[in-house]
Structure formats: C-alpha cells, structure tokens
Design an enzyme around this catalytic site. Structure first.
Site, PDB file in Angstrom:
ATOM      1  N   THR A 221       1.127  -1.105  -0.038  1.00 41.09           N
ATOM      2  CA  THR A 221      -0.099  -0.043  -0.018  1.00 41.09           C
ATOM      3  C   THR A 221       0.862   1.166  -0.071  1.00 41.09           C
ATOM      4  OG1 THR A 221      -1.522  -1.250   1.324  1.00 41.09           O
ATOM      5  CG2 THR A 221      -1.751   1.151   1.480  1.00 41.09           C
ATOM      6  N   GLY A 251     -10.094  -4.544   0.680  1.00 45.03           N
ATOM      7  CA  GLY A 251      -9.527  -4.215   1.962  1.00 45.03           C
ATOM      8  C   GLY A 251      -9.743  -3.082   2.946  1.00 45.03           C
TER       9      GLY A 251
END
Length: 358
Positions: A221, A251
């Site tokens: 990320t 997510g």
C-alpha cells in the site's frame, strides 16, 4: 498608553494566550509517507533494490514537500506524493499493483480532509491511471463518499481523469508473483492479460533494482499524511490489494476509519498498511485519532492500535501526523517503507523496523 495598559491587563488575564501558543507550537508544515509494510528483511533486498526503494521514497517526499513549501494544501501534497508512487512499479499501487486470481489489477484508494471531515474512496478500479485522484474527485465532485468497480472508472473518466488500458498496470514481477501464489494454492493460472508484453526469455534477474522480490510478502500500500501551513491535516492511501484476491475483495484502504482517516478536531491524520480484514475490524485509523484526541501522543496511540490489530491476528503498520506536525511510525512487521520531511527536519527515509524513526 491607555491601550497598552488594557492589553497588558488582558494578557495577564490570559485572554490572548490560546492563538499564539498554537502558532508557536506548530511548524509551518510537515509531511510523511509510507510505501507498504510487511516481511521486509535486509537479506531479501539487494543493495541495488534497497537503494532504489530509498530513492523512490525520497522523490515522493520531495514532491509533497514542494507543495507545502509553496503554501499548498495538505490534500495537494498527499495527492502529489501518492501519484508518483502509483506510477512507480516498485510499489503495490497503480502501475506495479498485484494481480487478482483472475489476472486483473483492481485498485483501491481513499483521501480525507481533516478540516471538514469530507472524504472520497474508490475500489476495484481497472482503467483510471491515478486512483488517488479518483478518490479526491469523489470527495469534491460528487455527492458520495465511495464508488466501486466500473461505475467508479466511468465517474473518473466523466470528470476528466486520465484513463488507460488495463495493461498499463502490468509488471512482469507481479505477474510472476501471481503465478507462484496460484501454484502454491492449487488454483488455475489465467491467460496472460491482453496487451501485456511477452514473457521475458530466461526470467527476471533477481537483483534487478526495478523489481521487488517475489517473496517480500508485504502488505503493499502507499500512503501519505500532511499538515499544511494553514494548520489543516489530510491523509490518503492507495493500493493494489492482495496477490490472488478473489470475489471482488476490498481491504481497509478505502474504508474510512480503517485504513485512512484525518481530523483537525482530533489533531490526527493516519494512513495504514496491513492485513486489511483485521485493520477494518479494529478500526485502526479512527481509533488512533481517538487516542490522540484523548491525550495520547501520536507514537503511543499508533503503537497501541497496531498492537490491538495484532491481537486479532493482523500484522501491519501506520503513519500518523498530529496537529503539531510530529510524524509517528508504528509497525508489527519487520519493515515498512517510510519517510518524513519538514521545514526544520531533513528528508529521512527508512525500510527496516530496527532503523531509527525518520
């Protein structure tokens, strides 16, 4: 003289204390980023790869810092840095994102403005070059907070955001990572995506600085948190999700309060990277801000919250910016690509958990 006496009396009574104290305590601006947390060991990265990650982090930090130095907003700084990382194949966001089990790149992002708690999020993008720009457009140019899938891409195109062929996001290393994952789990390997370059003869060089290691197992990320000269906070996060994800899995990144949150009122901006399912359940980002609002420092609040998520089974890390411009970094993994910069703080980057805090 009469006015001066009145001023002195008022000062003694404390009537002029609040505003100057805040102005003195807060720096002109402050900025921090991350590029994902996970099992990142020194033995896993060649010296060339280590240097490549540090250089990429430095470029993203400088992009955000340049905005803030020139009086730009925290939101602009966050977007500028994240867009650079979305275009960098070293990171699992945008070009360089991991693949789903079906052989697609599905991209998620979120951004939040601490000044007024407005926010935007997108999930499952496949054609919008910069998901973080799409998230901001949802915030500023729609009545909604989250858009998903084809509709999110259609909206992004309708407001003029750059659209690309899905093959733009393809990288060979991520494709090989998908094949390895699917074999390990006994799942079928999909056809190579249309428009992807031919598979390289002889495979990829293990030490290629442009290629992250296959076994990095990081929760890929990218994110940024900022305080601008007006005293406003902002946070943004962008991701390609998990290798081999199925069934439209989403997510924590686009879930406000889980992977992304910012609030001037709480004095806090957070971007997270970790086991998304657990970070959603623990409402990591929002809870860090609540801890800070209750008096905890950014570092104490961040560490307590990532450990709370770990108690549920979720590993990861966070970056935090408080209202005084003090960045904090916390993780329950062996590494997190990260860095910070401020007007009185030199640009500093780090990768491994045992490195001094940026």
């Amino acid at each position: 003289m009469h006015n001066l006496k009145l001023y002195v009396l008022a000062l003694a009574a404390g009537l002029f204390m609040t505003a100057p104290a805040v102005a003195q305590d807060r720096p002109a601006w402050s900025f921090a980023i991350h590029g994902g947390a996970g099992v990142i060991e020194r033995a896993d990265l060649s010296p060339q790869q280590d240097a490549a990650y540090r250089a990429s982090l430095a470029r993203a930090l400088e992009a955000g810092a340049e905005v803030l130095r020139n009086g730009g907003t925290a939101l602009d700084a966050v977007q500028a840095a994240i867009q650079l990382m979305e275009d960098d194949p070293l990171f699992n966001a945008g070009r360089g994102a991991v693949f789903t089990a079906a052989g697609r790149n599905e991209l998620d992002a979120a951004v939040m403005n601490g000044a007024d708690l407005t926010a935007g999020a997108v999930a499952g993008l496949t054609t919008t070059r910069h998901p973080i720009a799409a998230a901001r457009a949802v915030m500023e140019q729609s009545p909604h907070v989250m858009l998903i899938g084809e509709g999110a891409d259609t909206f992004a195109a309708s407001v003029g955001l750059e659209q690309v062929d899905p093959s733009f996001f393809f990288t060979e290393r991520r494709w090989q990572g998908l094949e390895s994952y699917l074999r390990e789990h006994g799942l079928p390997i999909p056809a190579r995506p249309a428009g992807a370059p031919a598979a390289p003869v002889g495979g990829l060089a293990a030490g290629d600085p442009g290629m992250p290691p296959l076994n990095e197992r990081k929760f890929g990320t990218v994110g940024a948190v900022a305080l601008d000269s007006a005293g406003h906070l902002a946070a943004g996060t962008s991701t390609g999700g998990m290798t081999g994800k199925r069934w439209g899995r989403v997510g924590d990144v686009p879930v406000l309060g889980a992977g992304t949150y910012a609030s001037n009122r709480d004095g806090c901006a957070v971007s997270a990277t970790g086991d998304g399912e657990y970070y959603i359940r623990a409402s990591v980002a929002r809870d860090i801000c609540a801890r800070i609002a209750d008096g905890a420092s950014g570092q104490v609040g961040a560490q307590a919250e990532v450990e709370d998520a770990l108690s549920l089974g979720g590993y990861g890390g966070v970056i935090v910016m408080d209202a005084q411009g003090i960045p904090a970094f916390a993780m329950t993994t062996s590494g997190m690509y990260r860095g910070s910069i401020g007007p009185d703080a030199p640009l500093t980057v780090a990768i491994y958990s045992d490195e001094p805090r940026p």
